[in-house]
Design a protein around this motif. Structure first.
Motif, PDB file in Angstrom:
ATOM      1  N   ALA A 102      -2.781   1.258  21.276  1.00 12.21           N
ATOM      2  CA  ALA A 102      -1.884   0.666  22.279  1.00 12.21           C
ATOM      3  C   ALA A 102      -0.785   1.660  22.671  1.00 12.21           C
ATOM      4  O   ALA A 102      -0.408   1.750  23.844  1.00 12.21           O
ATOM      5  CB  ALA A 102      -1.277  -0.631  21.751  1.00 12.21           C
ATOM      6  N   LEU A 103      -0.297   2.417  21.707  1.00 15.52           N
ATOM      7  CA  LEU A 103       0.763   3.397  21.999  1.00 15.52           C
ATOM      8  C   LEU A 103       0.299   4.455  23.000  1.00 15.52           C
ATOM      9  O   LEU A 103       1.106   5.023  23.736  1.00 15.52           O
ATOM     10  CB  LEU A 103       1.207   4.095  20.708  1.00 15.52           C
ATOM     11  N   LYS A 104      -0.993   4.704  23.051  1.00 14.20           N
ATOM     12  CA  LYS A 104      -1.534   5.725  23.959  1.00 14.20           C
ATOM     13  C   LYS A 104      -1.469   5.302  25.421  1.00 14.20           C
ATOM     14  O   LYS A 104      -1.739   6.096  26.316  1.00 14.20           O
ATOM     15  CB  LYS A 104      -2.984   6.035  23.590  1.00 14.20           C
ATOM     16  N   LEU A 105      -1.110   4.035  25.667  1.00 12.74           N
ATOM     17  CA  LEU A 105      -1.003   3.573  27.051  1.00 12.74           C
ATOM     18  C   LEU A 105       0.376   3.890  27.636  1.00 12.74           C
ATOM     19  O   LEU A 105       0.728   3.422  28.714  1.00 12.74           O
ATOM     20  CB  LEU A 105      -1.249   2.060  27.116  1.00 12.74           C
ATOM     21  N   ASP A 106       1.148   4.692  26.933  1.00 12.92           N
ATOM     22  CA  ASP A 106       2.549   4.902  27.333  1.00 12.92           C
ATOM     23  C   ASP A 106       2.728   5.437  28.753  1.00 12.92           C
ATOM     24  O   ASP A 106       3.625   5.013  29.463  1.00 12.92           O
ATOM     25  CB  ASP A 106       3.317   5.746  26.303  1.00 12.92           C
ATOM     26  N   ARG A 107       1.825   6.367  29.194  1.00 15.66           N
ATOM     27  CA  ARG A 107       2.018   6.922  30.538  1.00 15.66           C
ATOM     28  C   ARG A 107       1.842   5.863  31.615  1.00 15.66           C
ATOM     29  O   ARG A 107       2.631   5.756  32.548  1.00 15.66           O
ATOM     30  CB  ARG A 107       1.040   8.092  30.794  1.00 15.66           C
ATOM     31  N   ILE A 143       0.134  -9.068  17.361  1.00 18.51           N
ATOM     32  CA  ILE A 143       0.768  -7.862  16.788  1.00 18.51           C
ATOM     33  C   ILE A 143       0.462  -6.664  17.688  1.00 18.51           C
ATOM     34  O   ILE A 143       1.352  -5.882  18.028  1.00 18.51           O
ATOM     35  CB  ILE A 143       0.286  -7.598  15.336  1.00 18.51           C
ATOM     36  N   VAL A 144      -0.775  -6.550  18.112  1.00 10.28           N
ATOM     37  CA  VAL A 144      -1.169  -5.405  18.955  1.00 10.28           C
ATOM     38  C   VAL A 144      -0.534  -5.521  20.347  1.00 10.28           C
ATOM     39  O   VAL A 144      -0.014  -4.541  20.888  1.00 10.28           O
ATOM     40  CB  VAL A 144      -2.710  -5.328  19.061  1.00 10.28           C
ATOM     41  N   TYR A 145      -0.529  -6.736  20.907  1.00  8.74           N
ATOM     42  CA  TYR A 145       0.003  -6.924  22.262  1.00  8.74           C
ATOM     43  C   TYR A 145       1.519  -6.790  22.311  1.00  8.74           C
ATOM     44  O   TYR A 145       2.106  -6.609  23.385  1.00  8.74           O
ATOM     45  CB  TYR A 145      -0.455  -8.278  22.844  1.00  8.74           C
ATOM     46  N   ALA A 146       2.167  -6.863  21.155  1.00  7.57           N
ATOM     47  CA  ALA A 146       3.622  -6.650  21.127  1.00  7.57           C
ATOM     48  C   ALA A 146       3.962  -5.230  21.568  1.00  7.57           C
ATOM     49  O   ALA A 146       5.010  -4.985  22.173  1.00  7.57           O
ATOM     50  CB  ALA A 146       4.168  -6.907  19.717  1.00  7.57           C
ATOM     51  N   VAL A 147       3.085  -4.295  21.286  1.00  7.39           N
ATOM     52  CA  VAL A 147       3.384  -2.873  21.544  1.00  7.39           C
ATOM     53  C   VAL A 147       3.571  -2.578  23.041  1.00  7.39           C
ATOM     54  O   VAL A 147       4.612  -2.022  23.422  1.00  7.39           O
ATOM     55  CB  VAL A 147       2.317  -1.964  20.880  1.00  7.39           C
ATOM     56  N   PRO A 148       2.636  -2.941  23.925  1.00 12.50           N
ATOM     57  CA  PRO A 148       2.884  -2.670  25.353  1.00 12.50           C
ATOM     58  C   PRO A 148       4.084  -3.438  25.905  1.00 12.50           C
ATOM     59  O   PRO A 148       4.805  -2.938  26.785  1.00 12.50           O
ATOM     60  CB  PRO A 148       1.586  -3.117  26.045  1.00 12.50           C
ATOM     61  N   ILE A 149       4.322  -4.627  25.367  1.00 16.00           N
ATOM     62  CA  ILE A 149       5.477  -5.436  25.782  1.00 16.00           C
ATOM     63  C   ILE A 149       6.793  -4.695  25.480  1.00 16.00           C
ATOM     64  O   ILE A 149       7.718  -4.653  26.285  1.00 16.00           O
ATOM     65  CB  ILE A 149       5.406  -6.768  24.976  1.00 16.00           C
ATOM     66  N   GLN A 150       6.835  -4.115  24.297  1.00 15.85           N
ATOM     67  CA  GLN A 150       8.031  -3.359  23.892  1.00 15.85           C
ATOM     68  C   GLN A 150       8.184  -2.107  24.755  1.00 15.85           C
ATOM     69  O   GLN A 150       9.288  -1.774  25.205  1.00 15.85           O
ATOM     70  CB  GLN A 150       7.907  -2.915  22.427  1.00 15.85           C
ATOM     71  N   MET A 151       7.073  -1.408  24.977  1.00 11.48           N
ATOM     72  CA  MET A 151       7.143  -0.157  25.756  1.00 11.48           C
ATOM     73  C   MET A 151       7.574  -0.440  27.188  1.00 11.48           C
ATOM     74  O   MET A 151       8.332   0.339  27.787  1.00 11.48           O
ATOM     75  CB  MET A 151       5.794   0.563  25.741  1.00 11.48           C
TER      76      MET A 151
END
Ligand code: F6R
Length: 364
Positions: A202-207, A330-338
């Motif tokens: 999920a972190l790799k979706l940062d761009r 838990i996984v979907y929290a990551v893009p929400i935070q970013m």
């Protein structure tokens, strides 16, 4: 030390795969495929009710855990905002236990709720990040989150570690209450063990998320929608966005859209829909159609199958790996935070120290 990150919040978002892994390993025996035996001040098998109370993001972690305890362990959960619980004079069942969730372990309202339960003679456990805190000291048992110190005022890694503890506890409760066979337990433990890997993906979706955030930074209002465990996550998305970017945001249960908030929909208010492809996905698609029909712009956070099935115009999709239902929040929290993080960076706010907020709220 922020390392090579611009803000503590960014660093803490990126630490999640590692700290979630540490936290899960504390509660789960990955090799044996079992939940670990944990000392409890109550017997899960004898409970008829679990009272959870907390504030802010910790309250939203508890709101997600309600779905898990009820679904996997068939244990009814009352979830409350601590500032309400403490004054509500609620009658507490004799076969109940209370669980408090707090990163700092010092939140005044959460502590007051704990003391209310103490005076009622209910056994008390707490999920805390600071193990030498007041809430930890006054509890009969503590379930630590091993997130390490969280410096950014907006909670990120503490939240996903709270979810990791709560999911592990829910599965443990399911085992003790006889609702999960050893085979199913092994499967659920294996699913949980994969969370760090999916969080890294999920972190790799940062761009992509940073690009979207540039647009989000132009708007005045944002609506987040979700069903099931994605509903509290929608509220968490809205909370994160408002506290660090100061953009007005609300999180709603997707099914509530037509009971009021749909009146707000127009071209100027993006609607962020959190919807992994699950058994109620199609219901969420019809809510998205209602939004699109009124000119609303949708940002859909889903997986490959969800993206394939959501045939709607004006759609931007963020596609996450396909994950088991249990670990999706838990996984979907990551893009929400970013998304909140990058939006705040574009707004030029003080991301780690947002105005008017304190990391630990020790007064009511
Ligand atoms: C949101 C946030 C707050 C805290 C809340 C509870 O990002 O950080 O909403 O979650 O103040 O704090 P703790 O967990 O320390 O009890």
């Amino acid at each position: 030390d922020k390392g090579n990150h611009r803000h503590f919040m960014e660093k803490e978002i990126h630490e999640q795969p590692e700290v979630i892994g540490h936290t899960l390993a504390h509660y789960l025996d990955f090799v044996g495929g079992k939940t670990k035996d944990i000392a409890l001040p109550f017997d899960f098998a004898k409970l008829d009710r679990l009272y959870i109370s907390a504030c802010g993001t910790a309250y939203l972690a508890g709101s997600i855990a309600k779905y898990w305890f009820e679904r996997y362990a068939r244990l009814a959960v009352d979830i409350d905002i601590a500032s309400e619980f403490r004054y509500r004079e609620m009658p507490l069942s004799p076969n109940s236990a209370a669980l408090f969730i707090s990163q700092s372990g010092e939140t005044a309202d959460t502590l007051a709720s704990l003391r209310y339960c103490r005076s009622a003679g209910v056994p008390i456990a707490a999920v805390v990040n600071v193990q030498e805190s007041t809430i930890a000291r006054e509890s009969d048992a503590i379930f630590p989150t091993l997130a390490g110190p969280e410096i950014g005022v907006a909670s990120t890694k503490a939240f996903t570690c709270q979810l990791s503890v709560l999911a592990s506890l829910a599965i443990r409760a399911a085992v003790e209450r006889g609702f999960v066979s050893p085979e199913r337990e092994r499967e659920l433990v294996r699913e949980l063990s994969e969370t760090p890997r999916f969080a890294s993906a999920a972190l790799k979706l940062d761009r992509q998320i940073e690009k979207l955030a540039r647009e989000l930074a132009q708007v005045k209002h944002v609506l987040y929608l979700g069903r099931d465990t994605s509903f509290p996550l929608a509220m968490e998305g809205a909370l994160k966005l408002k506290e660090i970017s100061y953009i007005h945001a609300e999180g709603y249960a997707a099914g509530e859209l037509k009971h009021g908030p749909i009146a707000l929909i127009d071209e100027s208010m993006p609607v962020i829909v959190i919807a992994p492809h699950d058994r109620i996905f199609d219901k969420t698609v019809s809510n998205m159609q209602e939004v699109a029909a009124r000119g609303g712009k949708i940002i859909l956070i889903t997986d490959t199958e969800g993206a394939r099935r959501a045939t709607i115009d004006a759609l931007e999709t963020i596609i996450l790996p396909t994950v088991p239902e249990l670990i999706a929040p838990i996984v979907y929290a990551v893009p929400i935070q970013m998304l909140a993080y990058f939006t705040a960076v574009f707004m030029g706010t003080d991301v780690d120290q947002p105005r008017n907020l304190a990391k630990s709220v020790t007064v009511e």
